[in-house]
Motif scaffolding. Structure first.
Motif, PDB file in Angstrom:
ATOM      1  N   ALA C  47       0.836  -1.204   0.000  1.00 15.15           N
ATOM      2  CA  ALA C  47       0.000   0.000   0.000  1.00 15.15           C
ATOM      3  C   ALA C  47       0.867   1.248   0.000  1.00 15.15           C
ATOM      4  CB  ALA C  47      -0.926  -0.012   1.209  1.00 15.15           C
ATOM      5  N   VAL C  48       1.946   1.225   0.772  1.00 13.79           N
ATOM      6  CA  VAL C  48       2.863   2.374   0.782  1.00 13.79           C
ATOM      7  C   VAL C  48       3.422   2.581  -0.628  1.00 13.79           C
ATOM      8  CG1 VAL C  48       5.012   3.276   1.730  1.00 13.79           C
ATOM      9  CG2 VAL C  48       3.472   1.979   3.188  1.00 13.79           C
ATOM     10  N   SER C  49       3.828   1.472  -1.247  1.00 12.02           N
ATOM     11  CA  SER C  49       4.378   1.557  -2.588  1.00 12.02           C
ATOM     12  C   SER C  49       3.353   2.081  -3.578  1.00 12.02           C
ATOM     13  CB  SER C  49       4.858   0.161  -3.002  1.00 12.02           C
ATOM     14  OG  SER C  49       5.076   0.111  -4.381  1.00 12.02           O
ATOM     15  N   ASP C  50       2.130   1.600  -3.459  1.00 13.64           N
ATOM     16  CA  ASP C  50       1.070   2.024  -4.367  1.00 13.64           C
ATOM     17  C   ASP C  50       0.751   3.502  -4.172  1.00 13.64           C
ATOM     18  OD1 ASP C  50      -2.313   1.133  -5.146  1.00 13.64           O
ATOM     19  OD2 ASP C  50      -0.559   1.181  -6.462  1.00 13.64           O
ATOM     20  N   LEU C  51       0.709   3.933  -2.912  1.00 15.83           N
ATOM     21  CA  LEU C  51       0.438   5.339  -2.617  1.00 15.83           C
ATOM     22  C   LEU C  51       1.537   6.223  -3.203  1.00 15.83           C
ATOM     23  CD1 LEU C  51      -1.626   7.102  -1.108  1.00 15.83           C
ATOM     24  CD2 LEU C  51      -0.091   7.079   0.853  1.00 15.83           C
ATOM     25  N   HIS C  52       2.757   5.766  -3.088  1.00 17.85           N
ATOM     26  CA  HIS C  52       3.892   6.507  -3.665  1.00 17.85           C
ATOM     27  C   HIS C  52       3.684   6.689  -5.167  1.00 17.85           C
ATOM     28  CE1 HIS C  52       7.940   7.496  -4.995  1.00 17.85           C
ATOM     29  NE2 HIS C  52       7.995   6.364  -5.674  1.00 17.85           N
ATOM     30  N   ARG C  53       3.276   5.617  -5.829  1.00 23.45           N
ATOM     31  CA  ARG C  53       3.064   5.704  -7.279  1.00 23.45           C
ATOM     32  C   ARG C  53       1.966   6.700  -7.624  1.00 23.45           C
ATOM     33  NH1 ARG C  53       3.126  -0.498  -9.464  1.00 23.45           N
ATOM     34  NH2 ARG C  53       4.324  -1.061  -7.651  1.00 23.45           N
ATOM     35  N   LYS C  54       0.890   6.637  -6.866  1.00 23.94           N
ATOM     36  CA  LYS C  54      -0.250   7.504  -7.191  1.00 23.94           C
ATOM     37  C   LYS C  54       0.053   8.965  -6.892  1.00 23.94           C
ATOM     38  CE  LYS C  54      -3.828   4.083  -7.282  1.00 23.94           C
ATOM     39  NZ  LYS C  54      -3.276   2.748  -7.039  1.00 23.94           N
ATOM     40  N   VAL C  55       0.718   9.220  -5.759  1.00 22.26           N
ATOM     41  CA  VAL C  55       1.074  10.607  -5.423  1.00 22.26           C
ATOM     42  C   VAL C  55       2.054  11.157  -6.458  1.00 22.26           C
ATOM     43  CG1 VAL C  55       2.293  12.026  -3.727  1.00 22.26           C
ATOM     44  CG2 VAL C  55       0.593  10.387  -2.964  1.00 22.26           C
ATOM     45  N   SER C  56       2.999  10.316  -6.898  1.00 18.97           N
ATOM     46  CA  SER C  56       3.952  10.756  -7.911  1.00 18.97           C
ATOM     47  C   SER C  56       3.236  11.122  -9.206  1.00 18.97           C
ATOM     48  CB  SER C  56       4.967   9.652  -8.195  1.00 18.97           C
ATOM     49  OG  SER C  56       5.522   9.165  -7.009  1.00 18.97           O
ATOM     50  N   LEU C  57       2.282  10.275  -9.574  1.00 20.12           N
ATOM     51  CA  LEU C  57       1.537  10.556 -10.801  1.00 20.12           C
ATOM     52  C   LEU C  57       0.809  11.884 -10.699  1.00 20.12           C
ATOM     53  CD1 LEU C  57       0.887   9.287 -13.507  1.00 20.12           C
ATOM     54  CD2 LEU C  57      -1.168   8.301 -12.494  1.00 20.12           C
ATOM     55  N   LEU C  58       0.195  12.104  -9.549  1.00 23.64           N
ATOM     56  CA  LEU C  58      -0.520  13.365  -9.325  1.00 23.64           C
ATOM     57  C   LEU C  58       0.441  14.545  -9.368  1.00 23.64           C
ATOM     58  CD1 LEU C  58      -3.507  13.553  -8.908  1.00 23.64           C
ATOM     59  CD2 LEU C  58      -3.138  13.811  -6.460  1.00 23.64           C
TER      60      LEU C  58
END
Lengths: 79, 492, 218
Positions: C47-58
């Motif tokens: 989940a941490v990894s996924d959140l990192h990806r999504k925040v980066s995309l944003l």
């Protein structure tokens, strides 16, 4: 068409996301590396199994289809 | 018998086909591969080779395809199995590659990565033309585009002999494809099939993970056929003399080998440890192990014998009367709970009074250091297994220690890219089964006096972790095992 | 180019810049936590990894809005070339160049991440390391060019972001030594020690250490 989870042990670096996402089929050994049950993926777990394949940072876990003794990889979706 | 040069003190006298019978009337050897063997010092000689074995049959262009099919049928009829350790039927391996539309690459594995074996070295230094005949035959069978023979870089004499032989053959124009001699690094896993191909293809001497099985192996985009040097040598003789001649090897000793045993031809057994005359002996497959052991002067009170290699199986004294053939060895599982196999032909005899668990622990520790550093379960699991065995052998195994050992055996096997951890687990499991009573003694009393005896398994200490010369791998440290070279000497 | 200038474009540039900086800082913090392989019950490592990806995309989306509005707006003479190639702007050459460099690096990270399956792992990792550079460059760009730095709350926001990133970075380097070639040991004691170190989650989430039975292991 039965799909199974398989691990590429060379690519695997023990992140452990697969064990968090699919605990029904994957558990971690004492060194943090996945131990996968060699079973066809049950119905309700298919979605999480696909997610585990997509989330692995090293692309080490993958799906394999066994049809009449002929193994074939299921291509992972590009990210 | 002439004494042949020694490697780790293992290779001693080798039987030769001498009509004067210096091998002795009761020598259980059938020199076929080793007929006319020249001492390694002697340069290869193509004329001598043709005098001893005859010329290798070569098809002419028009009958090539018919010739290949007939030869393949002979190989299948001969029942030749791979002599590299896996024992896979040779004809099937070759047949699979004949169907490929791209011309395959042929690789001959003469690496001898088992320290306790020496047969590849013996063949490449003593009779390189036979190995090259085998390579040429394989090349003709599959219409190969390239032929490569791999000898360990720690064996410059073998490479030299092969190069001289290749030069002589080039002059006589006997090979269909030019042969290349390559020298991968001297590590245990470098001799593994996919490691070899990986090194030839990309300079990395580490196994590959093959998702779809052995067909995944490719060398310069060609499918690749890998065979052990001994297998290729047998093939060269089958091409000359046929399947019936190959199968009839045991009859030369008056042995009766039923076909149900899956036995065929001869094999090179590397016998070492606590024997009077260690060496490499060409024996018929199906010979009783105890007969071979008696011939080499093995002690009658040996605690046990390691068969196959460091990934092989331990045999207790009660099992030593088994014939050295695939089926009888497999059926030891019924009587002793140990499914054994010939493997790479290693026969390592323990000295009387020694502790088999200590030897197992030493070998496991060495094998743990020989991992490729790629797969977590092997990199972490093998040292853990070695620690468990050391506690068991040398005496500080506490109550749950045994449960740990059993658990590690379950968890380490089958989870690597290659069979390295599987072999170690099999070796350890058979040790615990074969020496069950001894294990109980250890658990009860802690240790035994035998652990003080020096080991007999050759465990060469390798260079420091990092890159072995000629290996372009990333600098992944692989543990170093500070075990001194232990060779065999005369034991009583 | 379009000769448009409205206050809306100008405010959008400034606002999206601030948001992008906050998101980028968040992305760096999450990236550090991901590489430390840390997690909790509520936030497992995936989940941490996924959140990192999504925040980066944003963050990349907002940076793109920031760059696009700045280019289109004629209030400041920054053209498309200046947005992609450093040191080609006539207006505040150095500070715009910093922004351009940060933008280029972010684009490289974004593109390699989207093509992750098709490129070599080494390539992806090398480019990702470059992303560590883009954050301080972006902060320098924002602090110097930012018209809003005169507002205390903006100053405060930027300060909080900087402190968060630096603290996380400090934690990552000190408490969790960077591991290269993870999973390789030089000896069995080292292996056991690395195994213990590697299990940061063991401190937060007890890993089930019950040995699997043979029926469960393939």
């Amino acid at each position: 068409m039965r799909r199974r989870l398989r691990i590429d042990p060379i690519a695997c670096d023990g992140f452990g996301y697969c064990a968090e996402l699919v605990p029904e089929l994957v558990r971690l050994d004492e060194w943090g590396f996945p131990v996968v049950r060699d079973l066809p993926i049950p119905e309700g777990v298919e979605g999480m199994a696909t997610e585990a394949v997509a989330q692995c940072p090293r692309r080490a876990i993958y799906l394999q289809v066994e049809e009449a003794g002929d193994r074939r990889d299921v291509p992972s979706r590009p990210r | 018998m002439t004494a042949v040069g020694s490697r780790h003190g293992l290779i001693g006298p080798v039987a030769q086909a001498d009509p004067a019978g210096t091998g002795g009337p009761d020598a259980p050897v059938v020199p076929r591969l080793l007929a006319g063997l020249r001492a390694p010092g002697g340069a290869p000689d193509l004329e001598h080779h043709h005098r001893v074995h005859g010329r290798l049959p070569q098809p002419d262009r028009r009958s090539h395809s018919a010739w290949s099919s007939r030869l393949l049928a002979e190989v299948e009829g001969a029942g030749l199995n791979g002599r590299g350790g896996a024992g896979f039927p040779t004809s099937r391996k070759v047949a699979a590659l004949r169907k490929s539309w791209r011309k395959p690459a042929v690789v001959i594995n003469a690496m001898d990565s088992e320290p306790a074996a020496g047969k590849d070295w013996l063949l490449t230094t003593g009779t390189p033309h036979l190995v090259l005949d085998g390579a040429a035959t394989l090349a003709r069978l599959v219409d190969a585009a390239s032929v490569t023979v791999c000898v360990s870089e720690a064996r410059p004499d073998a490479a030299r002999a092969l190069r001289i032989a290749v030069g002589q053959r080039a002059q006589a124009a006997v090979d269909p494809v030019a042969v290349e001699i390559r020298q991968p690094p001297d590590r245990y896993v470098a001799g593994e099939e996919s490691s070899l191909v990986h090194w030839l293809d990309a300079g990395v001497a580490r196994p590959l993970f093959r998702r779809n099985g052995p067909s995944d192996l490719a060398l310069a985009n060609r499918p690749v056929l890998v065979h052990n040097a001994e297998t290729a040598s047998h093939l060269a003789l089958i091409a000359r003399h046929g399947a019936r001649w190959f199968r009839d090897a045991p009859t030369e000793l008056g042995l009766d080998v039923p076909p149900s045993w899956g036995a065929a031809g001869t094999m090179l057994a590397s016998v070492g440890g606590a024997v009077e005359t260690p060496g490499i002996f060409e024996v018929p497959v199906g010979l009783r192990l105890d007969r071979l052991l008696a011939y080499v002067g093995a002690p009658s009170l040996t605690p046990g014998v390691l068969l196959g290699g460091y990934g092989g199986t331990w045999l207790p004294p009660e099992a030593l009367c088994t014939p050295m053939a695939p089926e009888p060895l497999r059926r030891l599982a019924d009587t002793f709970g140990i499914s054994a196999a010939l493997g790479a032909g290693v026969v390592l005899v323990l000295p009387p009074g020694s502790c088999p668990l200590a030897e197992t622990a030493r070998i496991t520790r060495w094998m743990a250091a020989e991992n490729a550093g790629q797969c977590g379960p092997c990199v972490f699991g093998l040292p853990a297994l070695a620690e468990d065995l050391e506690s068991l052998a040398f005496g500080n195994l506490r109550g749950e220690g045994f449960a740990h050992l059993r658990h590690h055996l379950e968890v380490v096997s089958g989870r690597g890219a290659c069979r390295h951890p599987d072999g170690v687990v099999r070796m350890v499991r058979t040790s615990l089964t074969a020496f069950a009573r001894h294990v109980q003694d250890h658990v009860a009393k802690g240790s035994c006096p035998g652990v003080a005896m020096p080991g007999v398994a050759p465990l060469p200490s390798r260079p420091l972790p990092g890159r072995p010369a000629g290996d372009r791998t990333r600098a992944r440290p692989v543990g170093q095992v500070p075990v001194a070279l232990s060779g065999s000497s005369r034991f009583r | 180019m379009l000769g448009v200038t409205t206050p809306l474009l100008w405010y959008t540039t400034r606002a999206s810049g601030i948001v992008a900086l906050v998101l980028l800082s968040g992305s760096v913090v999450l990236g550090l936590i991901t590489s430390a392989r840390a997690g909790t019950h509520r936030w497992p490592r995936f989940a941490v990894s996924d959140l990192h990806r999504k925040v980066s995309l944003l963050a990349v989306v907002f940076v793109c809005i920031h760059v696009l509005t700045a280019v289109v707006d004629t209030f400041v003479p920054i053209g498309l070339l200046a947005a992609l190639v450093p040191l080609t702007s006539h207006y505040k050459t150095l500070w715009v160049a910093l922004g351009t460099v940060a933008f280029d690096l972010l684009l490289a990270v974004a593109i390699t991440s989207m093509l992750r399956t098709r490129i070599r792992a080494g390539t992806w990792r090398a480019v990702h390391w470059a992303s560590y550079l883009s954050w301080p460059i972006a902060v320098a760009h924002g602090v110097e060019m930012g018209t809003d730095m005169r507002f205390v709350w903006v100053d405060g926001l930027v300060a909080v972001c900087c402190i968060a990133v630096m603290m996380t970075f400090g934690w990552r380097v000190v408490a969790r030594p960077l591991r290269v070639g993870a999973g390789v040991a030089a000896s069995s004691e080292h292996a056991v020690r690395m195994a213990r170190e590697g299990r940061v989650t063991a401190a937060i989430v007890p890993i089930d250490r019950r040995p699997p039975t043979s029926a469960e292991v393939r």
